[in-house]
Motif scaffolding. Structure first.
Motif, PDB file in Angstrom:
ATOM      1  N   LEU A   1     -24.459 -15.343  81.265  1.00  0.00           N
ATOM      2  CA  LEU A   1     -23.788 -14.778  82.437  1.00  0.00           C
ATOM      3  C   LEU A   1     -24.516 -13.547  82.969  1.00  0.00           C
ATOM      4  N   ALA A   2     -25.003 -12.700  82.066  1.00  0.00           N
ATOM      5  CA  ALA A   2     -25.741 -11.512  82.497  1.00  0.00           C
ATOM      6  C   ALA A   2     -27.036 -11.911  83.209  1.00  0.00           C
ATOM      7  N   GLN A   3     -27.712 -12.920  82.694  1.00  0.00           N
ATOM      8  CA  GLN A   3     -28.941 -13.387  83.338  1.00  0.00           C
ATOM      9  C   GLN A   3     -28.656 -13.990  84.707  1.00  0.00           C
ATOM     10  N   GLU A   4     -27.584 -14.783  84.799  1.00  0.00           N
ATOM     11  CA  GLU A   4     -27.221 -15.369  86.089  1.00  0.00           C
ATOM     12  C   GLU A   4     -26.838 -14.292  87.092  1.00  0.00           C
TER      13      GLU A   4
ATOM     14  N   GLN B   1     -28.126 -11.058  91.813  1.00  0.00           N
ATOM     15  CA  GLN B   1     -28.328  -9.748  92.444  1.00  0.00           C
ATOM     16  C   GLN B   1     -29.761  -9.602  92.930  1.00  0.00           C
ATOM     17  N   ALA B   2     -30.710 -10.126  92.179  1.00  0.00           N
ATOM     18  CA  ALA B   2     -32.110 -10.056  92.608  1.00  0.00           C
ATOM     19  C   ALA B   2     -32.306 -10.874  93.870  1.00  0.00           C
ATOM     20  N   GLY B   3     -31.643 -12.021  93.947  1.00  0.00           N
ATOM     21  CA  GLY B   3     -31.734 -12.847  95.150  1.00  0.00           C
ATOM     22  C   GLY B   3     -31.134 -12.142  96.346  1.00  0.00           C
ATOM     23  N   THR B   4     -30.022 -11.443  96.181  1.00  0.00           N
ATOM     24  CA  THR B   4     -29.381 -10.696  97.258  1.00  0.00           C
ATOM     25  C   THR B   4     -30.264  -9.531  97.693  1.00  0.00           C
ATOM     26  N   ASP B   5     -30.875  -8.862  96.703  1.00  0.00           N
ATOM     27  CA  ASP B   5     -31.762  -7.739  97.021  1.00  0.00           C
ATOM     28  C   ASP B   5     -32.986  -8.218  97.794  1.00  0.00           C
ATOM     29  N   ASN B   6     -33.523  -9.376  97.435  1.00  0.00           N
ATOM     30  CA  ASN B   6     -34.683  -9.923  98.142  1.00  0.00           C
ATOM     31  C   ASN B   6     -34.311 -10.308  99.567  1.00  0.00           C
TER      32      ASN B   6
END
Length: 120
Positions: free
Chosen positions: A99-102, A107-112
């Motif tokens: 879950l932490a990895q997902e 969040q990384a996808g949203t930041d990108n």
């Protein structure tokens, strides 16, 4: 089986019951766990009420004293419980890691996506 051991078993059973009822009221324990502890307390009461069971099982297993059988029984039950709890904890740790990895990937996808929009 001595009367002291029989009283000790009943007192332990009562303490387990009181402790479980308090935890249930606070909603700090799951039903499956509660059932285990209630069954263990019931075993204490049954063995205290019918010591012939402890005598029979101790003779059957070749254990010299019924008190030793009771201690062995409690140790074995708690050992099995600890093992199953360890397996459950391992599964939960794996689930938390996933879950932490997902979440990190989301969040990384949203930041990108935000960075791409800001460049435009």
């Amino acid at each position: 089986m001595s009367i002291l051991l029989r009283v000790f078993l009943v007192v332990c059973a009562l303490l387990v019951l009181v402790f479980m009822i308090r935890r249930i009221r606070k909603a700090e324990i799951h039903t499956r766990d509660t059932i285990f502890w209630f069954l263990l307390a019931a075993c204490f009461v049954i063995i205290a009420a019918f010591p012939q069971i402890a005598f029979f099982l101790s003779r059957l297993l070749g254990i010299e004293s019924p008190a030793n059988f009771i201690f062995l029984f409690v140790i074995a039950v708690l050992f099995i419980r600890e093992f199953t709890s360890t397996v459950e904890i391992a599964k939960l740790r794996e689930r938390i890691t996933t879950l932490a990895q997902e979440l990190a990937l989301a969040q990384a996808g949203t930041d990108n996506e935000d960075a791409i929009e800001n460049r435009k």
